[in-house]
Design a protein around this motif. Structure first.
Motif, short mmCIF file in Angstrom:
data_model
loop_
_atom_site.label_atom_id
_atom_site.label_comp_id
_atom_site.label_asym_id
_atom_site.label_seq_id
_atom_site.Cartn_x
_atom_site.Cartn_y
_atom_site.Cartn_z
N PRO A 19 67.01 30.98 35.09
CA PRO A 19 67.16 30.19 36.32
C PRO A 19 67.77 31.03 37.45
O PRO A 19 68.56 31.95 37.19
N LEU A 20 67.39 30.71 38.68
CA LEU A 20 67.88 31.45 39.84
C LEU A 20 69.03 30.69 40.50
O LEU A 20 68.94 29.48 40.75
N ALA A 21 70.11 31.41 40.78
CA ALA A 21 71.31 30.82 41.37
C ALA A 21 71.43 31.20 42.83
O ALA A 21 71.24 32.36 43.20
N GLY A 22 71.77 30.22 43.66
CA GLY A 22 71.89 30.48 45.09
C GLY A 22 73.01 29.70 45.73
O GLY A 22 73.76 28.98 45.07
N MET A 23 73.13 29.87 47.05
CA MET A 23 74.17 29.17 47.81
C MET A 23 73.63 28.79 49.18
O MET A 23 72.66 29.36 49.69
N TRP A 24 74.29 27.80 49.77
CA TRP A 24 73.97 27.35 51.12
C TRP A 24 74.55 28.32 52.15
O TRP A 24 75.67 28.82 51.99
N ILE A 25 73.80 28.53 53.23
CA ILE A 25 74.30 29.24 54.40
C ILE A 25 74.26 28.24 55.55
O ILE A 25 73.19 27.92 56.08
N CYS A 26 75.42 27.72 55.90
CA CYS A 26 75.52 26.62 56.87
C CYS A 26 76.27 26.99 58.14
O CYS A 26 76.36 26.19 59.06
N SER A 27 76.84 28.18 58.19
CA SER A 27 77.70 28.56 59.31
C SER A 27 76.92 28.86 60.58
O SER A 27 77.47 28.80 61.68
N GLY A 28 75.64 29.22 60.43
CA GLY A 28 74.87 29.66 61.59
C GLY A 28 75.13 31.10 61.98
O GLY A 28 74.61 31.58 62.99
N SER A 29 75.91 31.80 61.16
CA SER A 29 76.33 33.17 61.49
C SER A 29 75.47 34.20 60.75
O SER A 29 75.46 34.22 59.52
N PRO A 30 74.79 35.10 61.48
CA PRO A 30 74.07 36.19 60.81
C PRO A 30 74.99 37.09 60.01
O PRO A 30 74.60 37.61 58.95
N LEU A 31 76.22 37.29 60.47
CA LEU A 31 77.16 38.15 59.75
C LEU A 31 77.50 37.53 58.40
O LEU A 31 77.49 38.21 57.36
N VAL A 32 77.80 36.24 58.39
CA VAL A 32 78.11 35.56 57.13
C VAL A 32 76.89 35.58 56.22
O VAL A 32 77.01 35.80 55.01
N GLU A 49 69.39 21.23 58.59
CA GLU A 49 69.46 19.76 58.61
C GLU A 49 70.86 19.28 58.92
O GLU A 49 71.06 18.36 59.72
N HIS A 50 71.85 19.88 58.28
CA HIS A 50 73.24 19.46 58.48
C HIS A 50 74.10 20.59 59.03
O HIS A 50 75.31 20.58 58.85
N SER A 51 73.48 21.56 59.68
CA SER A 51 74.20 22.75 60.15
C SER A 51 73.76 23.11 61.56
O SER A 51 72.68 22.70 62.01
N PRO A 52 74.58 23.90 62.29
CA PRO A 52 74.28 24.23 63.68
C PRO A 52 73.28 25.37 63.82
O PRO A 52 73.59 26.43 64.37
N ASN A 53 72.09 25.17 63.28
CA ASN A 53 71.07 26.21 63.32
C ASN A 53 69.87 25.77 64.14
O ASN A 53 69.29 24.70 63.89
N GLY A 54 69.49 26.60 65.10
CA GLY A 54 68.27 26.42 65.86
C GLY A 54 67.33 27.58 65.60
O GLY A 54 67.58 28.43 64.74
N LEU A 55 66.24 27.64 66.35
CA LEU A 55 65.24 28.68 66.11
C LEU A 55 65.83 30.08 66.23
O LEU A 55 65.55 30.96 65.41
N GLU A 56 66.64 30.28 67.26
CA GLU A 56 67.16 31.63 67.49
C GLU A 56 68.11 32.07 66.37
O GLU A 56 68.06 33.22 65.91
N SER A 57 68.97 31.18 65.92
CA SER A 57 69.92 31.58 64.87
C SER A 57 69.22 31.74 63.53
O SER A 57 69.60 32.61 62.73
N ILE A 58 68.20 30.94 63.26
CA ILE A 58 67.43 31.13 62.03
C ILE A 58 66.74 32.49 62.05
O ILE A 58 66.76 33.23 61.06
N ALA A 60 67.65 35.17 63.66
CA ALA A 60 68.65 36.23 63.50
C ALA A 60 69.08 36.36 62.04
O ALA A 60 69.27 37.48 61.54
N GLN A 61 69.21 35.25 61.34
CA GLN A 61 69.62 35.31 59.94
C GLN A 61 68.50 35.86 59.05
O GLN A 61 68.76 36.62 58.12
N GLY A 238 77.15 26.63 45.68
CA GLY A 238 78.23 26.79 46.64
C GLY A 238 77.69 26.86 48.05
O GLY A 238 76.48 26.84 48.27
N ALA A 239 78.60 26.92 49.01
CA ALA A 239 78.23 27.01 50.42
C ALA A 239 79.23 27.88 51.16
O ALA A 239 80.43 27.86 50.86
N ASP A 240 78.73 28.64 52.12
CA ASP A 240 79.61 29.55 52.86
C ASP A 240 80.77 28.80 53.51
O ASP A 240 81.93 29.20 53.39
N VAL A 241 80.46 27.67 54.18
CA VAL A 241 81.52 26.95 54.90
C VAL A 241 82.51 26.32 53.93
O VAL A 241 83.72 26.28 54.21
#
Length: 273
Positions: A19-32, A49-58, A60-61, A238-241
Motif C-alpha cells: 500500500p502507498l502512504a501519503g499526506m495532505w498538503i493544505c498550506s498552499g505553500s510550495p516550500l512546504v 477543497e478545504h485549503s487556500p489553493n487556487g490555480l497559481e498556487s497549485i 507552483a506546487q 497526516g497533513a502539513d497544517v
C-alpha cells in the motif's frame, strides 16, 4: 525536444507491491510542499477543497515537487467540467474528485478529463503545460493515458452506489472520506464510530471485488493499520497544517508557562512573563 510523460497515480498503484502512504498538503505553500515531497512518502494530496489553493498556487506546487520520487494528486473543490479543464491544462495528472455520490457523477468526472468524442474536455493543448506546449508527442491522442481519476466516496448515497461507481469506465480508484461519511450518517465528528468503519470496510470489499484500488483517510495510526489490513491500497496518514499545529503546541507546552487562573489567552499578543 520530446518530453517524457510521468507515470500516473493509477499506474503507481498497479505497480506497487505494498500500500502507498501519503499526506495532505493544505498550506498552499510550495516550500512546504517541497519539504514534504522529499520526506520518503509515496504520494501527496494537494488540496483545494478545504485549503487556500487556487490555480497559481497549485501550479507552483506541481513545479516544486516535480522531480521528487513522489506522486502528486490534486483535489479540486468541486466536480466541475470547466475547473477540471483548467487543472488538466496546468499539468495536473492525478485528480481526486470530491463528493461523488452516483455513477452519473463519476461519468461526468471521467468525461471532463477526456477529449471528444470520448469526453468533453476543451482543447487548448498548444497553450498548456499539460502537453508541455505541444512538446509531448501525440498528446491529444494520448492525453487520457496521462491522467488518473480517483473519486471520493464520502456519503451514505455514495456507499449505497459504490458498486455502480466502481463499474464506471475511467474511474481508476475510489477514496473513502470517513469524516464526511460520518456526518452524512448523523455521526458528525465520529469517524471512528463502528457504523462508519463498517461502511468504509464495505467499500473496500466492493473495490477488491471490482479489481480497483481503494484508499482511505486515517490520521489515527491504529485505524490506518486496520484499514490497510482490510484491503486499503493507499492511505493518507497526516497533513502539513495539522503537523505544524500539533508540533508548535508541543513546543509551547514545553516552554511557555500556562496562564494563571485569572488569565485567558484571547488570540492576541501573549503576555510577557
Amino acid at each position: 525536444m520530446p518530453i517524457r510523460v510521468e507515470p500516473t497515480f493509477a499506474e503507481a498503484l498497479t505497480a506497487a507491491d505494498r500500500p502507498l502512504a501519503g499526506m495532505w498538503i493544505c498550506s498552499g505553500s510550495p516550500l512546504v510542499a517541497e519539504i514534504c515531497a522529499g520526506s520518503g512518502l509515496d504520494w501527496l494530496l494537494i488540496d483545494a477543497e478545504h485549503s487556500p489553493n487556487g490555480l497559481e498556487s497549485i501550479l507552483a506546487q506541481l513545479q516544486t515537487v516535480h522531480g521528487y520520487p513522489v506522486q502528486a494528486v490534486v483535489r479540486p473543490p468541486v466536480n466541475d467540467t470547466v475547473l477540471l479543464k483548467q487543472y488538466l491544462d496546468l499539468g495536473v495528472q492525478n485528480l481526486l474528485i470530491p463528493m461523488v455520490n452516483s455513477a452519473a457523477e463519476a461519468r461526468a468526472a471521467v468525461a471532463a478529463v477526456r477529449y471528444p468524442p470520448h469526453g468533453v474536455r476543451g482543447v487548448g493543448s498548444a497553450l498548456a503545460r499539460a502537453s508541455r506546449w505541444n512538446r509531448i508527442p501525440d498528446y491529444l491522442a494520448r492525453a487520457s493515458e496521462t491522467v488518473s481519476v480517483t473519486v471520493q466516496i464520502e456519503s451514505t448515497a455514495a456507499v449505497a452506489a459504490v458498486e455502480e461507481i466502481l463499474a464506471v469506465d475511467g474511474v481508476d480508484a475510489v477514496f473513502l472520506g470517513p469524516s464526511d461519511l460520518a456526518a452524512s450518517m448523523g455521526l458528525l465528528g465520529e469517524q471512528e464510530h463502528p457504523k462508519v468503519r463498517a461502511a468504509v470496510e464495505h467499500c473496500l470489499d466492493a473495490a477488491k471485488a471490482a479489481g480497483k484500488p481503494a484508499g482511505v483517510n486515517a490520521f489515527n495510526e491504529a485505524t490506518a493499520k486496520a484499514y490497510l489490513d482490510a484491503g486499503a491500497s493507499f492511505v493518507l496518514v497526516g497533513a502539513d497544517v495539522a503537523m505544524l499545529a500539533r508540533g508548535s503546541e508541543t513546543l509551547a507546552a514545553k516552554f511557555v508557562p500556562a496562564p494563571g487562573p485569572d488569565e485567558e489567552y484571547d488570540g492576541g499578543a501573549r503576555p510577557s512573563y
